[in-house]
Design a protein around this motif. Structure first.
Motif, PDB file in Angstrom:
ATOM      1  N   ASP A  38      -3.344   3.628  -4.867  1.00 26.12           N
ATOM      2  CA  ASP A  38      -4.462   2.834  -4.360  1.00 26.12           C
ATOM      3  C   ASP A  38      -3.927   1.580  -3.687  1.00 26.12           C
ATOM      4  O   ASP A  38      -2.952   0.986  -4.168  1.00 26.12           O
ATOM      5  N   GLY A  40      -2.806  -1.917  -2.699  1.00 24.60           N
ATOM      6  CA  GLY A  40      -2.577  -3.120  -3.489  1.00 24.60           C
ATOM      7  C   GLY A  40      -2.177  -2.873  -4.929  1.00 24.60           C
ATOM      8  O   GLY A  40      -1.820  -3.810  -5.638  1.00 24.60           O
ATOM      9  N   LEU A  41      -2.229  -1.616  -5.346  1.00 22.61           N
ATOM     10  CA  LEU A  41      -1.874  -1.286  -6.737  1.00 22.61           C
ATOM     11  C   LEU A  41      -0.622  -0.435  -6.839  1.00 22.61           C
ATOM     12  O   LEU A  41      -0.107  -0.203  -7.940  1.00 22.61           O
ATOM     13  N   GLY A  42      -0.131   0.058  -5.731  1.00 23.10           N
ATOM     14  CA  GLY A  42       1.042   0.915  -5.762  1.00 23.10           C
ATOM     15  C   GLY A  42       0.718   2.267  -6.376  1.00 23.10           C
ATOM     16  O   GLY A  42      -0.409   2.759  -6.274  1.00 23.10           O
ATOM     17  N   LEU A  43       1.695   2.856  -7.030  1.00 22.73           N
ATOM     18  CA  LEU A  43       1.515   4.144  -7.684  1.00 22.73           C
ATOM     19  C   LEU A  43       1.361   3.921  -9.181  1.00 22.73           C
ATOM     20  O   LEU A  43       2.127   3.176  -9.788  1.00 22.73           O
TER      21      LEU A  43
ATOM     22  N   PHE B  90       8.082   0.670  -1.229  1.00 22.94           N
ATOM     23  CA  PHE B  90       7.790   0.426  -2.639  1.00 22.94           C
ATOM     24  C   PHE B  90       9.071   0.148  -3.405  1.00 22.94           C
ATOM     25  O   PHE B  90      10.021   0.925  -3.342  1.00 22.94           O
ATOM     26  N   PHE B 102       6.168   1.366 -10.345  1.00 25.59           N
ATOM     27  CA  PHE B 102       6.188   1.023  -8.932  1.00 25.59           C
ATOM     28  C   PHE B 102       5.507  -0.314  -8.688  1.00 25.59           C
ATOM     29  O   PHE B 102       4.526  -0.657  -9.340  1.00 25.59           O
ATOM     30  N   GLY B 103       6.030  -1.059  -7.697  1.00 21.03           N
ATOM     31  CA  GLY B 103       5.346  -2.246  -7.240  1.00 21.03           C
ATOM     32  C   GLY B 103       4.166  -1.878  -6.361  1.00 21.03           C
ATOM     33  O   GLY B 103       3.961  -0.705  -6.042  1.00 21.03           O
ATOM     34  N   PRO B 104       3.375  -2.875  -5.936  1.00 18.11           N
ATOM     35  CA  PRO B 104       2.165  -2.597  -5.154  1.00 18.11           C
ATOM     36  C   PRO B 104       2.431  -2.171  -3.717  1.00 18.11           C
ATOM     37  O   PRO B 104       1.529  -1.682  -3.042  1.00 18.11           O
ATOM     38  N   GLY B 105       3.657  -2.345  -3.242  1.00 15.73           N
ATOM     39  CA  GLY B 105       3.991  -1.911  -1.901  1.00 15.73           C
ATOM     40  C   GLY B 105       3.942  -3.031  -0.878  1.00 15.73           C
ATOM     41  O   GLY B 105       3.186  -3.992  -1.014  1.00 15.73           O
TER      42      GLY B 105
END
Lengths: 114, 112
Positions: A38, A40-43, B90, B102-105
């Motif tokens: 999603d 802003g939330l990453g995986l 990521f 994982f970070g938020p990207g």
């Protein structure tokens, strides 16, 4: 090359429907994973499996279940889909063992629940 | 608790300019750190990883990352970006047995 395939790229379902997302890998990997992605939330990890018929809850298992009857196939099940399950779903697989092993990802399934 | 922070959600940069994507982590134990890249409409691919040894790790397409234990960082750098580097990046941290956080990207947009 390792190949991880997911049954659908895009899926549209209605609230309350039962939804199956299928993942198949061709490298005889022990480990398989389901994530949702999603903005802003990453995986975030939903469920993972170390072997056939084995499963472990990830960080956000609520509303989901999984099935691994064969080594190469890992299914994610939404028993009663809800709008907050609209997301991108990614499957991954990796070798087992105690050291880190690279996870190989499928292309993803974008699920929309109306 | 272990966590990964990527402070920049979007990074626009002109083609052939240098770029740095920042990653900070929190962990009380030894860590393995990774950068994954996701090109548009594709799954994630491993870009590079730090497991042990040299703190500077490189990828085959010109990216490098440096593990800094004192600053708990693992920033990704490239001296000259190309249009084809446009993607979501990521940062990730290995926790227990084969489980990854994982970070938020960070969305990297390379401008021609």
């Amino acid at each position: 090359d390792v190949k991880v395939t997911q049954s659908s790229r895009y899926l549209v379902k209605r609230t309350g429907e039962k939804v199956f997302l299928e993942c198949v890998q061709d490298m005889d990997h022990e480990n398989m994973f389901w994530y949702r992605q999603d903005p802003g939330l990453g995986l975030r990890l939903i469920y993972f499996s170390y072997d056939v018929k084995m499963k472990e809850k990830g960080d956000i298992p609520e509303g989901y279940s999984v099935s691994r009857e064969k080594k190469e196939r890992f299914s994610l099940i939404l028993e009663s889909a809800s709008t907050n399950q609209t997301s991108m779903y990614l499957c991954a697989s990796s070798w087992g063992g105690r050291i880190y092993n690279e996870q190989f990802f499928g292309p993803g399934t974008r699920l929309t629940v109306l | 608790a272990q966590s990964v922070t990527q402070l920049d959600s979007q990074v626009p940069v002109f083609e052939e300019a240098p770029v740095e994507l920042r990653c900070n982590y929190s962990s009380s134990v030894s860590v393995y750190l990774f950068w994954y890249v996701q090109y548009p409409n594709q799954g994630l691919q491993l870009l590079l990883k730090y497991l042990s040894g040299s703190t500077l790790v490189e990828s085959i397409n010109g990216f490098e990352a440096e593990f800094n234990k004192s600053q708990t960082s693992f920033h990704l750098r490239k001296p000259s970006v190309h249009i084809s580097d446009t993607a979501e990046y990521f940062c990730a941290l290995k926790t227990s047995y084969d489980k990854v956080i994982f970070g938020p990207g960070t969305s990297l947009s390379v401008i021609p």
